[in-house]
Design an enzyme around this catalytic site. Structure first.
Site, PDB file in Angstrom:
ATOM      1  N   HIS A  10       0.441   1.292   4.253  1.00 41.45           N
ATOM      2  CA  HIS A  10       1.485   1.318   3.087  1.00 41.45           C
ATOM      3  C   HIS A  10       2.836   1.759   3.683  1.00 41.45           C
ATOM      4  O   HIS A  10       2.958   2.390   4.831  1.00 41.45           O
ATOM      5  CB  HIS A  10       1.053   2.157   1.790  1.00 41.45           C
ATOM      6  CG  HIS A  10      -0.076   1.390   0.917  1.00 41.45           C
ATOM      7  ND1 HIS A  10      -1.497   1.472   1.432  1.00 41.45           N
ATOM      8  CD2 HIS A  10       0.000   0.836  -0.009  1.00 41.45           C
ATOM      9  CE1 HIS A  10      -2.091   0.921   0.295  1.00 41.45           C
ATOM     10  NE2 HIS A  10      -1.276   0.374  -0.597  1.00 41.45           N
ATOM     11  N   LYS A  68       4.869   6.330   0.322  1.00 37.59           N
ATOM     12  CA  LYS A  68       3.818   6.672  -0.379  1.00 37.59           C
ATOM     13  C   LYS A  68       3.329   8.132  -0.104  1.00 37.59           C
ATOM     14  O   LYS A  68       3.058   8.581   1.041  1.00 37.59           O
ATOM     15  CB  LYS A  68       2.504   5.435   0.085  1.00 37.59           C
ATOM     16  CG  LYS A  68       1.114   5.958  -0.882  1.00 37.59           C
ATOM     17  CD  LYS A  68       0.115   4.732  -0.726  1.00 37.59           C
ATOM     18  CE  LYS A  68      -0.928   4.747  -1.267  1.00 37.59           C
ATOM     19  NZ  LYS A  68      -0.883   4.783  -2.657  1.00 37.59           N
TER      20      LYS A  68
END
Ligand code: NAD
Length: 268
Positions: free
Chosen positions: A153, A157
């Site tokens: 990600h 995040k």
């Protein structure tokens, strides 16, 4: 006849994507767009919120009147928004993507589903729904293969591993009769010893602007299989929610997931 659609949380990031998707779909008609009273776009035409021309529907505050003409409602708001929606929406079919619902609110959603069909999914990506099924099947069929879940990600995040990676690893463990609490191994470092066969590895990569990637590796001694999903854009969730909306209007009252919408085997 187009489906008359209402959107709750319409001014949010997902709400705007849903507005655009509904306004551009020939078989759907936008009848209501609702958001919190404090939203600065209250009273304004919602077309421009979706980067489109004015559409004749204004953003309105939560109230029973707001939903009077909607035959089904998409909810991507906040738990307080879902709670208000349940008080205001009567017996209308719902597609709920809002996350972080308390167990009490989930119980109220289930109560609603006794009178009207509800599709609830914390992840409306149709690719992830199918991947979940494939992971369970692969874990069962290739039961001697080592399983590792790797997710990637963007750098912003805040949590790791992703909820989806945990979900996939737990499914992989459950398909082999293993308890996820004991079977999941998060990363490896140092003197790890040989890999036990009754573990599922979970690994996180963070960097740049990666929207979301999940890979599930099943490694045997002479071959390996890799199942991979890549999220390119949040629009994937909006498309999944619209698929659920078109499906839910023809269903009897009940509490459904994306698996039923997709007609996955054994989940009808
Ligand atoms: P966001 O914060 O951009 O939007 C939420 C919107 O809800 C805001 O416009 C806010 O003003 C509005 N809102 C707050 N209180 C309200 C109320 N009482 N009534 C009506 N509207 C109200 O967030 P987002 O990124 O658009 O995500 C919305 C929700 O959807 C979150 O819970 C998020 O986790 C979830 N989500 C789910 C999926 C999925 O696939 N299920 C995908 C993405 C996001």
């Amino acid at each position: 006849m187009p489906i008359e659609v209402g959107i709750n949380g319409a001014a949010g990031r997902m709400g705007r994507l849903l507005l655009a998707a509904v306004l551009e779909a020939a078989d759907l008609q936008l009848l209501a767009a609702v958001d919190h009273p404090s939203n600065s776009a209250q009273g304004q035409d919602v077309g421009p919120l979706a980067s489109l021309e004015p559409c004749g529907v204004s953003l309105s505050e939560p109230s029973p009147r707001a939903w009077a003409h909607s035959s089904a409602i998409l909810d991507f708001s906040l738990p307080a928004g879902t709670e208000q929606l349940l008080r205001h929406c009567g017996h209308r079919p719902l597609v709920v993507g809002t996350t972080g619902l308390s167990s009490e609110l989930l119980a109220r959603l289930r109560e609603h589903s006794q009178a009207a069909p509800v599709v609830f999914a914390p992840n409306f990506s149709t690719g992830i729904a199918l991947l979940s099924e494939l992971v369970s099947m692969a874990s069962r069929v290739l039961d001697t293969f080592d399983m590792e879940v790797v997710e990637a990600h963007h750098r912003h995040k805040l949590d790791a591993p992703s909820g989806t990676a945990l979900h996939l690893a737990s499914l992989a463990a459950a398909a082999r009769g293993l308890d996820a609490g004991e079977a999941l191994v998060f990363g490896r470092h140092g003197d790890t010893g040989e890999r036990p066969s009754n573990k599922v590895g979970v690994h996180s990569i963070r960097g740049g602007g990666i929207v979301g990637e999940h890979r599930v590796l099943l490694a045997g001694s002479g071959e390996y299989l890799e199942l991979k999903h890549v999220a390119i854009h949040r629009g994937a969730f909006a498309q999944g929610a619209l698929r659920a909306l078109r499906w839910v209007v023809d269903q009897p009252p009940g509490f459904y997931g994306l698996e039923q919408v997709l007609g996955l085997p054994g989940k009808e």
